[in-house]
Scaffold this active site. Structure first.
Site, mmCIF file in Angstrom:
data_model
loop_
_atom_site.group_PDB
_atom_site.id
_atom_site.type_symbol
_atom_site.label_atom_id
_atom_site.label_comp_id
_atom_site.label_asym_id
_atom_site.label_seq_id
_atom_site.Cartn_x
_atom_site.Cartn_y
_atom_site.Cartn_z
ATOM 1 C CG HIS A 140 -0.077 -0.167 2.632
ATOM 2 N ND1 HIS A 140 0.043 -1.447 2.944
ATOM 3 C CD2 HIS A 140 -0.062 0.602 3.645
ATOM 4 C CE1 HIS A 140 0.608 -1.494 4.189
ATOM 5 N NE2 HIS A 140 0.613 -0.180 4.388
ATOM 6 C CG HIS A 159 0.961 5.240 4.155
ATOM 7 N ND1 HIS A 159 0.083 5.253 5.102
ATOM 8 C CD2 HIS A 159 1.903 4.082 4.112
ATOM 9 C CE1 HIS A 159 0.365 3.987 5.875
ATOM 10 N NE2 HIS A 159 1.302 3.287 5.121
HETATM 11 P P1 5GP Z 1 1.783 0.360 7.412
HETATM 12 O O1 5GP Z 1 2.146 0.757 8.529
HETATM 13 O O2 5GP Z 1 1.409 -1.083 7.165
HETATM 14 O O3 5GP Z 1 2.411 1.118 6.255
HETATM 15 O O4 5GP Z 1 0.374 1.026 7.391
HETATM 16 C C1 5GP Z 1 -0.828 0.377 7.695
HETATM 17 C C2 5GP Z 1 -2.055 1.403 7.541
HETATM 18 O O5 5GP Z 1 -3.128 0.917 7.285
HETATM 19 C C3 5GP Z 1 -1.968 2.257 9.222
HETATM 20 O O6 5GP Z 1 -1.941 3.479 8.747
HETATM 21 C C4 5GP Z 1 -3.406 1.709 9.477
HETATM 22 O O7 5GP Z 1 -4.037 2.878 10.372
HETATM 23 C C5 5GP Z 1 -4.115 1.554 8.443
HETATM 24 N N1 5GP Z 1 -5.337 0.390 8.467
HETATM 25 C C6 5GP Z 1 -5.011 -0.992 9.150
HETATM 26 N N2 5GP Z 1 -6.091 -1.705 9.051
HETATM 27 C C7 5GP Z 1 -6.941 -0.853 8.321
HETATM 28 C C8 5GP Z 1 -8.315 -0.872 8.245
HETATM 29 O O8 5GP Z 1 -9.032 -2.038 8.426
HETATM 30 N N3 5GP Z 1 -8.942 -0.306 7.564
HETATM 31 C C9 5GP Z 1 -8.363 1.355 7.136
HETATM 32 N N4 5GP Z 1 -9.160 2.045 6.452
HETATM 33 N N5 5GP Z 1 -7.094 1.231 7.368
HETATM 34 C C10 5GP Z 1 -6.411 0.604 8.011
#
Ligand code: 5GP
Ligand code: ZN
Length: 135
Positions: free
Chosen positions: A99, A101
């Protein structure tokens, strides 16, 4: 990936606040946003991270991010914007589905998406360069 939350969200099996969708990607609002409008570009196919995602899909994600970011600039009036993409738990990745951001930034948002600079010597930098590119 049957147990991947982002596969389910990207493919519409779990509802989300979708702000953009095409045949290959869904862009959703992060449910723990750093700032107003923080969004995630999700490929509909499952790739764990940068190392797994095909180049064409990565290029597609960048294209979608540019379009969404431009829309955010216009609609949210953000003052700046960060693109962040974490790979591996050491880098802060918590959901193992690629993903990207999109984080709109506001002059007064008090967020810190920064790092603490270190001070390697000139020789250390050359050694790192040689390790990466070969001598
Ligand atoms: P990472 O730390 O893996 O780069 O980012 C994961 C992101 O996904 C975090 O910012 C977290 O808030 C978001 N996130 C995790 N689970 C969910 C979900 O079920 N729905 C949404 N909309 N965001 C999620
Ligand atoms: Zn997945």
């Amino acid at each position: 990936m049957s147990d991947c939350i982002f596969c389910k969200i990207a493919n519409g099996e779990i509802p989300s606040n979708t702000i953009y969708e095409n045949s290959d990607f869904r862009v959703i609002l992060d449910n723990g946003p750093a700032t107003k409008g923080h969004a995630l570009v999700l490929p509909k196919a499952h790739y764990a991270d940068l190392f797994e995602i095909p180049e064409e899909t990565l290029a597609g994600a960048a294209k979608v991010a540019k379009e969404v970011a431009s829309n955010m600039k216009e609609k949210l009036g953000c003052d700046g914007l960060n693109l962040v993409q974490n790979n591996g738990s050491a880098a802060g990745q918590t959901v193992m589905h690629f993903h990207l951001h999109i984080i709109p930034r506001y002059s007064n948002d008090c967020q810190h998406i920064l790092w603490k600079p270190t001070q390697p010597s000139a020789e250390e930098l050359v050694a790192i360069k040689n390790t990466i590119v070969g001598e």
